[in-house]
Design a protein around this motif. Structure first.
Motif, PDB file in Angstrom:
ATOM      1  N   VAL A  48      -3.451  -1.653 -13.987  1.00  0.00           N
ATOM      2  CA  VAL A  48      -4.679  -2.042 -13.279  1.00  0.00           C
ATOM      3  C   VAL A  48      -5.869  -1.770 -14.186  1.00  0.00           C
ATOM      4  O   VAL A  48      -6.033  -0.666 -14.701  1.00  0.00           O
ATOM      5  CB  VAL A  48      -4.832  -1.264 -11.957  1.00  0.00           C
ATOM      6  N   LEU A  49      -6.686  -2.786 -14.383  1.00  0.00           N
ATOM      7  CA  LEU A  49      -7.918  -2.646 -15.160  1.00  0.00           C
ATOM      8  C   LEU A  49      -9.088  -2.525 -14.197  1.00  0.00           C
ATOM      9  O   LEU A  49      -9.188  -3.276 -13.225  1.00  0.00           O
ATOM     10  CB  LEU A  49      -8.115  -3.863 -16.067  1.00  0.00           C
ATOM     11  N   PHE A  50      -9.982  -1.573 -14.467  1.00  0.00           N
ATOM     12  CA  PHE A  50     -11.175  -1.369 -13.652  1.00  0.00           C
ATOM     13  C   PHE A  50     -12.420  -1.824 -14.405  1.00  0.00           C
ATOM     14  O   PHE A  50     -12.448  -1.801 -15.645  1.00  0.00           O
ATOM     15  CB  PHE A  50     -11.335   0.114 -13.292  1.00  0.00           C
ATOM     16  N   PRO A  51     -13.468  -2.227 -13.668  1.00  0.00           N
ATOM     17  CA  PRO A  51     -14.731  -2.567 -14.324  1.00  0.00           C
ATOM     18  C   PRO A  51     -15.232  -1.399 -15.180  1.00  0.00           C
ATOM     19  O   PRO A  51     -15.260  -0.260 -14.735  1.00  0.00           O
ATOM     20  CB  PRO A  51     -15.683  -2.824 -13.145  1.00  0.00           C
ATOM     21  N   GLY A  52     -15.591  -1.704 -16.406  1.00  0.00           N
ATOM     22  CA  GLY A  52     -16.120  -0.691 -17.311  1.00  0.00           C
ATOM     23  C   GLY A  52     -15.086  -0.005 -18.169  1.00  0.00           C
ATOM     24  O   GLY A  52     -15.432   0.664 -19.139  1.00  0.00           O
ATOM     25  N   ALA A  53     -13.800  -0.140 -17.840  1.00  0.00           N
ATOM     26  CA  ALA A  53     -12.755   0.550 -18.596  1.00  0.00           C
ATOM     27  C   ALA A  53     -12.367  -0.245 -19.836  1.00  0.00           C
ATOM     28  O   ALA A  53     -12.533  -1.459 -19.899  1.00  0.00           O
ATOM     29  CB  ALA A  53     -11.523   0.780 -17.715  1.00  0.00           C
ATOM     30  N   ILE A  54     -11.839   0.458 -20.828  1.00  0.00           N
ATOM     31  CA  ILE A  54     -11.402  -0.145 -22.076  1.00  0.00           C
ATOM     32  C   ILE A  54      -9.884  -0.224 -22.085  1.00  0.00           C
ATOM     33  O   ILE A  54      -9.198   0.734 -21.743  1.00  0.00           O
ATOM     34  CB  ILE A  54     -11.889   0.682 -23.292  1.00  0.00           C
ATOM     35  N   ARG A 104       0.825  -1.206   0.000  1.00  0.00           N
ATOM     36  CA  ARG A 104       0.000   0.000   0.000  1.00  0.00           C
ATOM     37  C   ARG A 104       0.866   1.267   0.000  1.00  0.00           C
ATOM     38  O   ARG A 104       0.489   2.292   0.507  1.00  0.00           O
ATOM     39  CB  ARG A 104      -0.921   0.033   1.226  1.00  0.00           C
ATOM     40  N   ARG A 105       2.077   1.179  -0.566  1.00  0.00           N
ATOM     41  CA  ARG A 105       2.927   2.339  -0.607  1.00  0.00           C
ATOM     42  C   ARG A 105       2.284   3.419  -1.456  1.00  0.00           C
ATOM     43  O   ARG A 105       1.824   3.169  -2.555  1.00  0.00           O
ATOM     44  CB  ARG A 105       4.286   1.970  -1.205  1.00  0.00           C
ATOM     45  N   LYS A 106       2.270   4.632  -0.961  1.00  0.00           N
ATOM     46  CA  LYS A 106       1.605   5.711  -1.657  1.00  0.00           C
ATOM     47  C   LYS A 106       2.431   6.171  -2.849  1.00  0.00           C
ATOM     48  O   LYS A 106       3.640   6.273  -2.778  1.00  0.00           O
ATOM     49  CB  LYS A 106       1.370   6.902  -0.717  1.00  0.00           C
ATOM     50  N   PRO A 107       1.768   6.482  -3.963  1.00  0.00           N
ATOM     51  CA  PRO A 107       2.501   6.930  -5.129  1.00  0.00           C
ATOM     52  C   PRO A 107       2.956   8.371  -4.972  1.00  0.00           C
ATOM     53  O   PRO A 107       2.418   9.126  -4.170  1.00  0.00           O
ATOM     54  CB  PRO A 107       1.445   6.819  -6.241  1.00  0.00           C
ATOM     55  N   ASN A 108       3.933   8.779  -5.777  1.00  0.00           N
ATOM     56  CA  ASN A 108       4.351  10.173  -5.762  1.00  0.00           C
ATOM     57  C   ASN A 108       4.078  10.834  -7.095  1.00  0.00           C
ATOM     58  O   ASN A 108       4.613  11.880  -7.402  1.00  0.00           O
ATOM     59  CB  ASN A 108       5.841  10.284  -5.422  1.00  0.00           C
ATOM     60  N   LEU A 109       3.243  10.197  -7.915  1.00  0.00           N
ATOM     61  CA  LEU A 109       2.930  10.757  -9.209  1.00  0.00           C
ATOM     62  C   LEU A 109       1.504  10.387  -9.567  1.00  0.00           C
ATOM     63  O   LEU A 109       1.070   9.271  -9.369  1.00  0.00           O
ATOM     64  CB  LEU A 109       3.891  10.198 -10.273  1.00  0.00           C
ATOM     65  N   LEU A 110       0.781  11.325 -10.103  1.00  0.00           N
ATOM     66  CA  LEU A 110      -0.587  11.068 -10.537  1.00  0.00           C
ATOM     67  C   LEU A 110      -0.744  11.550 -11.952  1.00  0.00           C
ATOM     68  O   LEU A 110      -0.490  12.709 -12.247  1.00  0.00           O
ATOM     69  CB  LEU A 110      -1.584  11.791  -9.628  1.00  0.00           C
ATOM     70  N   PRO A 165      -0.145   3.136 -10.342  1.00  0.00           N
ATOM     71  CA  PRO A 165      -0.799   1.824 -10.382  1.00  0.00           C
ATOM     72  C   PRO A 165      -1.009   1.199  -9.015  1.00  0.00           C
ATOM     73  O   PRO A 165      -1.983   0.472  -8.823  1.00  0.00           O
ATOM     74  CB  PRO A 165       0.149   0.982 -11.245  1.00  0.00           C
ATOM     75  N   ARG A 166      -0.120   1.459  -8.046  1.00  0.00           N
ATOM     76  CA  ARG A 166      -0.313   0.861  -6.720  1.00  0.00           C
ATOM     77  C   ARG A 166      -1.490   1.515  -5.999  1.00  0.00           C
ATOM     78  O   ARG A 166      -2.222   0.845  -5.269  1.00  0.00           O
ATOM     79  CB  ARG A 166       0.976   0.976  -5.902  1.00  0.00           C
ATOM     80  N   GLU A 167      -1.662   2.795  -6.215  1.00  0.00           N
ATOM     81  CA  GLU A 167      -2.854   3.459  -5.665  1.00  0.00           C
ATOM     82  C   GLU A 167      -4.096   2.935  -6.365  1.00  0.00           C
ATOM     83  O   GLU A 167      -5.130   2.687  -5.724  1.00  0.00           O
ATOM     84  CB  GLU A 167      -2.736   4.975  -5.831  1.00  0.00           C
TER      85      GLU A 167
END
Length: 285
Positions: free
Chosen positions: A87-93, A49-55, A242-244
């Motif tokens: 990471v793939l989310f429900p509904g995403a292409i 659960r390491r927090k990312p430093n880039l969004l 991606p980890r977030e």
């Protein structure tokens, strides 16, 4: 749980990467799939659960309609797995290029069955996650050298229970994952979703300003999505973290997911506000 400031990249404006009409050709920029290491494929463990430093905020060509025909959560099924550094989310292409031999074998099998496989996050630091999302092949093109171009759509989430086999590709016994009923009522969930949408619009507006783009009114981001699929859409826009994203995918409560996304966006907004103020004082920097 506080999330550090997330620094947007110059490309952090929300833009569509892929738009396919029923008659369009398969010609987006496909993700070239790296070969997972043996240590990753044999070590299924929850991601850190390491927090990312880039969004990076960019849409994942999220479908306006969310898959609602999920199997019962107590069903156990065998599912071929595709470990990827995303990471793939429900509904995403998700556009993909299949070139490695074992996954070409998997595609030949899928084309004769139901065209569904599990996309699961994996990297060299954390191994392979326990929670992933089913990708359904909605369009494909097979080339003469036996490579495949795919367009996949995220469906239901799953949790890996046990590995059935590791060769020639991963196959696991999985159970379906659904959000539990939230303590927040429908009204509170709608309010949370509206707050998150407002934060996203502010992030887009300030990002455009910092990148010298016209500040025009932001489009309707929710597009009539209910809170749960909207929370998945928001998570799909955090491409540089991606980890977030994996942490958001694993949450089983819509309200908790929306609150975490709101906090992330507010931290990003604080950074952008400060950066915008510096730019106003020092325009040439």
């Amino acid at each position: 749980m506080a999330i550090p400031q997330l620094v947007p990249s110059p490309s952090s404006t929300l833009t569509y990467r892929l738009s396919l009409s029923p008659n369009s050709s398969l010609n987006p920029t496909y993700r070239r799939l790296a070969k997972p290491s043996q240590s990753r494929t044999n070590n299924l463990a929850p991601s850190h659960r390491r927090k990312p430093n880039l969004l990076l905020c960019s849409t994942s060509s999220f479908s306006e309609k969310h898959y609602t025909g999920s199997p019962k959560s107590d069903d156990l099924v065998e599912l071929p797995l595709f470990p990827l550094p995303l990471v793939l989310f429900p509904g995403a292409i998700l556009p993909l290029q299949i070139f490695e031999f074992r996954y070409r074998m998997m595609m030949h099998t899928l084309l004769q069955t139901d065209l569904r496989f599990g996309v699961i996050y994996s990297d060299s630091a954390t191994g392979t996650a326990e929670v992933g999302c089913v990708g359904e092949v909605i369009k494909h093109e097979r080339l003469v050298d036996d490579r495949f171009f795919l367009i996949c759509k995220g469906q239901e989430r799953f949790r890996v229970v046990n590995l059935v086999r590791t060769k020639p590709y991963l196959v696991a016994l999985v159970t379906w994952l659904e959000d539990r009923p939230s303590g927040d009522g429908d009204g509170n969930l709608e309010g949370l979703a509206n707050e998150v949408e407002t934060c996203m619009k502010d992030v887009i507006r300030l990002s455009n300003r910092l990148n010298g783009k016209p500040e025009k009114e932001t489009q309707d981001l929710r597009r009539n999505l209910f809170p749960t699929p909207f929370s998945f859409f928001v998570g799909s826009t955090f491409e540089g973290a991606p980890r977030e994203q994996q942490a958001l995918l694993e949450l089983e409560d819509t309200a908790t997911r929306l609150k975490r996304e709101r906090e992330t966006l507010r931290n990003t907004l604080n950074y952008l506000t400060a950066a915008s103020a510096v730019k106003d004082v020092f325009p040439s920097s």
